[in-house]
Every structure is written in C-alpha cells, then in structure tokens.
Design an enzyme around this catalytic site. Structure first.
Site, mmCIF file in Angstrom:
data_model
loop_
_atom_site.group_PDB
_atom_site.id
_atom_site.type_symbol
_atom_site.label_atom_id
_atom_site.label_comp_id
_atom_site.label_asym_id
_atom_site.label_seq_id
_atom_site.Cartn_x
_atom_site.Cartn_y
_atom_site.Cartn_z
ATOM 1 N N LYS A 1 0.849 -1.198 0.000
ATOM 2 C CA LYS A 1 0.000 0.000 0.000
ATOM 3 C C LYS A 1 0.886 1.250 0.000
ATOM 4 O O LYS A 1 2.101 1.149 0.234
ATOM 5 C CB LYS A 1 -0.917 -0.016 1.220
ATOM 6 C CG LYS A 1 -0.185 0.032 2.551
ATOM 7 C CD LYS A 1 -1.136 -0.208 3.714
ATOM 8 C CE LYS A 1 -0.406 -0.191 5.036
ATOM 9 N NZ LYS A 1 -1.277 -0.601 6.146
ATOM 10 N N TYR B 1 18.470 29.178 9.747
ATOM 11 C CA TYR B 1 17.331 29.973 10.201
ATOM 12 C C TYR B 1 17.167 29.878 11.713
ATOM 13 O O TYR B 1 17.295 28.804 12.299
ATOM 14 C CB TYR B 1 16.043 29.468 9.551
ATOM 15 C CG TYR B 1 15.920 29.838 8.095
ATOM 16 C CD1 TYR B 1 15.839 31.166 7.691
ATOM 17 C CD2 TYR B 1 15.865 28.843 7.125
ATOM 18 C CE1 TYR B 1 15.714 31.494 6.350
ATOM 19 C CE2 TYR B 1 15.730 29.166 5.777
ATOM 20 C CZ TYR B 1 15.654 30.498 5.405
ATOM 21 O OH TYR B 1 15.529 30.825 4.085
HETATM 22 C C1 LIG Z 1 -0.559 -1.687 6.677
HETATM 23 C C2 LIG Z 1 -1.166 -2.933 7.134
HETATM 24 C C3 LIG Z 1 -0.359 -4.036 7.442
HETATM 25 C C4 LIG Z 1 1.144 -3.976 7.439
HETATM 26 O O1 LIG Z 1 1.565 -3.370 8.631
HETATM 27 P P1 LIG Z 1 3.121 -3.251 8.982
HETATM 28 O O2 LIG Z 1 3.141 -2.702 10.348
HETATM 29 O O3 LIG Z 1 3.690 -2.301 7.986
HETATM 30 O O4 LIG Z 1 3.682 -4.607 8.854
HETATM 31 C C5 LIG Z 1 -0.981 -5.208 7.815
HETATM 32 N N1 LIG Z 1 -2.328 -5.304 7.860
HETATM 33 C C6 LIG Z 1 -3.137 -4.269 7.577
HETATM 34 C C7 LIG Z 1 -4.596 -4.438 7.673
HETATM 35 C C8 LIG Z 1 -2.584 -3.053 7.208
HETATM 36 O O5 LIG Z 1 -3.381 -2.032 6.919
#
Ligand SMILES: *Cc1c(COP(=O)(O)O)cnc(C)c1O
Length: 379
Positions: free
Chosen positions: A35, A266
């Site tokens: 994702k 800055y």
């Molecule tokens: C993003 C996600 C994962 C992966 O999580 P990580 O902490 O990156 O391993 C697993 N299950 C769901 C439902 C997610 O949304």
C-alpha cells in the site's frame, strides 16, 4: 548536472527482508504489503525485489491495476475492501480478493453480478476500532457471506493495535479466537510487529506471554519488508536481521568554517562553541527530509557517521565536519540507507530524531527527488 539528491531502491534487500518474514512464519504464506505505493518505494520499483511473495496486499484499486500490468497473476488483496459497488466489477475483472469489514460491503456483494465468485477476507474489529465487525456481530456476517453465490472462500482476519508495544496482542487474540473457534477458513492476523514478536519462531520475544503463539495462514508483512524495525528503539534492524531497502543520498554543495559564537541556519538554532567546519547538503524538507530533526540527527558523510547542525531548511541542511577533514564539495551524504562504502544508517534513527516512525519518512520522499532501482551489488 541535476541537483545531486536521489533515492535508491534496493531489490536484494527487499528480497532478503521478505525471506526474513517467511522465516518468522515458515508455515504461513506471505502477503507483501505494498500500500501507499510500496511504502513510498514505488510499486514498479519494488516489484522485482518482492516477486517471491505469495501475494500483494494494498488499498487502492489503481495500485492493483498497476500490479496486474506488471503481469502479476497471483493473489492481490484489497485491505480496506471496496469503496463503492462499482469497484466490485474491477475485482471480478482483475481477480482481486477483498476485505469485507461492514454490512454495506455485504449488501453490495449480494447485488453484484459476477461469473466467478470472489475470495473474501472477513475482518473482525477485535479492539482496534478502525474497521471490522465486532466479535458479537462476526458470525452473523460470516453466515450472510457464506450464503451468497457471489462469494467463494471466506478467510478470517483481524488487525492488532499493539503488537509492537507493552500491551501486546493477548486480549485481541483471545477475542478473535473465541469468536472464530469453529468457523472454517484461513486466518490472517499478523502485521510485521506481530510476526516478529508474537509468532512461534525462535527469538520472538513476546510469544511466551501468550497461551499459544499467533498462528497465521497468511501474514501481512509491511514495514519489516522495507528495512525498518516495527518496534524501534526496543529492537533495531540489525537485531531483526533486516536491511535498508531505500537510500536517500545527496552531496555536499558547500562548506563553511565557523568561529566560536557563529550560528547556523534559520533562527540561529546552533552556535559554534569552537572553531568548526560544517558542510551544506543539498537536501531539505522539500525533499521529504523531516524539518523536526534537531542538531545531532545522524547522517553519513563519505560513509562516516556525523550529525546535522541547526535547522533543516527547505532545500539544504548542515552537517558537522569536525571529524571529517577530507570531506568537501561533492562528498557523498547518506541521509538514510546505505553509503557507497556499505555503511548503514537505519531510517528508524532519523525518524526517532524527528519524533516519528520510519513508515512516515519513507512514504514522504518528495516527488522532486528522482528515485531509481539501485544497480545490483557486485559481490
Ligand atoms: C498496513 C497494514 C499491514 C502492514 O503493517 P506493517 O506494520 O507495515 O507490517 C498489515 N495489515 C493491515 C490491515 C494493514 O493495513
């Protein structure tokens, strides 16, 4: 010459980390979670390193389409399911598996016309209170789905809120187990933290706190795949045997010789106490480097560790060269990842200095930073 900043994606490291996920749950199949455009790496760039996965899990239908365009014929799972009834047509067409987390999604399925029934993952809200049916409503949802001709196999799924921390997973696991005891179907519970910390594999530090370790038919490996420790700073990537999969690197474009009392950047947030040489790096918050990093955030110059000085500005930041007399204009600067000499700076260290987590930094590399797959390492 373009501005010298660039990001590199390391295919071998992705493959290595994926193999680590497999080793932590040898009986399970592994979803590579891609994702958010493969956690900022780019689905197309990450694909070569992740093709040994059993499937890809993501959120966005467009990203699913891109995976099919790469000729991936295996499973793809939509982790949030579909967003409107129309999306089911694309699921049918591309053979996407999808999460079902609410009654509306079941209504849509019931009204969907399809030749091939869909594989679905029925999600339980076991305590995270984001998506899913409560344990009390879960069996009813399962029975509804099971009666639909549009539905093929039903897998059972939940997501842990505290797999990386002291609360652990025991309570959510018990709720899930109790509500699913006599339901058939494959199980998917573990994200990276649960996989590393709560599985039956050797070295899982929290498994002993559970009556039985978390058991999965499918694990969902996200952040560990991308070379960030889900429970940093308790454990780092070296502890878990993970490798950085993204390098953000640039070069020195100037040096300055400070006298005692001189300030940097800055807001004059840094004052030299002695004569000191600093370098100016072509990297700033407009590249995705966090502005919240204070003086002393680790950075590698020519592969050697030093620290930032003063505030990060939009296009530049400063680094201490006191111990690096050889460094000058053109010297390699590794903001995170691997230097040319092979030195490693974990993204987790930089994230901690910014008060955030590796996930956020890797997802936030700015579009203006060219990103490419690194040439294969010669060994
Ligand atoms: C993003 C996600 C994962 C992966 O999580 P990580 O902490 O990156 O391993 C697993 N299950 C769901 C439902 C997610 O949304």
């Amino acid at each position: 010459m373009p501005r010298p900043i660039e990001a590199l994606v390391h295919s071998e490291a992705l493959a290595h980390n994926l193999a680590r996920a497999r080793a932590a749950a040898p009986d399970a199949r592994v979803w590579a979670v891609v994702k958010a455009n493969a956690y900022g790496h780019g689905i197309e760039r990450a694909f070569a390193g992740l093709r040994a996965a059993d499937g890809f899990a993501l959120l966005d239908l467009e990203e699913a389409r891109r995976l099919r365009a790469l000729d991936w014929r295996g499973p793809i799972l939509l982790l949030e399911g579909v967003f409107e009834p129309r999306d089911l047509e694309l699921c049918s067409r591309l053979g996407l598996w999808h999460v079902v987390h609410c009654n509306e999604q079941i209504d849509w399925l019931a009204a969907h016309k399809t030749q091939a029934p869909h594989r679905v993952f029925l999600k339980m809200n076991s305590g995270m209170n984001r998506l899913g049916f409560t344990p009390a409503a879960y069996r009813g949802a399962w029975a509804r789905l099971n009666a639909l001709p549009q539905v093929d196999e039903i897998s059972l799924m939940t997501h842990f809120s505290d797999a990386d921390g002291p609360r652990g997973v025991a309570q959510q696991l018990a709720a899930f187990e109790a509500a699913t005891q006599d339901l058939p179907g494959e199980r998917s519970l573990s994200n990276s933290a649960a996989l590393l910390r709560h599985s039956a594999a050797q070295g899982a530090p929290d498994a002993a706190r559970l009556a039985t370790p978390v058991r999965n038919d499918w694990v969902r490996a996200g952040i560990l795949t991308y070379g960030s420790a889900p429970d940093y700073p308790e454990h780092d990537i070296a502890h878990w045997g993970l490798q950085p999969t993204m390098t953000l690197r640039s070069r020195l474009i100037a040096t300055q010789q400070l006298q005692p009392g001189d300030t940097v950047g800055y807001g004059s947030r840094y004052t030299a106490e002695r004569a000191q040489r600093i370098g100016i790096v072509a990297c700033g918050y407009a590249d995705g480097y966090p502005r919240h990093c204070g003086t002393g955030t680790p950075v590698l110059v020519d592969g050697q560790r030093t620290g930032t000085v003063g505030r990060v500005s939009m296009d530049m930041l400063a680094v201490d060269l006191s111990a690096l007399p050889q460094a000058g204009i053109g010297s390699e600067v590794t903001l995170w990842g691997c230097s040319a000499s092979g030195a490693v700076l974990a993204i987790d260290e930089v994230a901690q200095a910014a008060g955030t987590i590796g996930y956020e930094l890797m997802c936030a590399v700015a579009p203006r930073v060219p990103m490419a797959v690194a040439p294969a390492a010669r060994s």
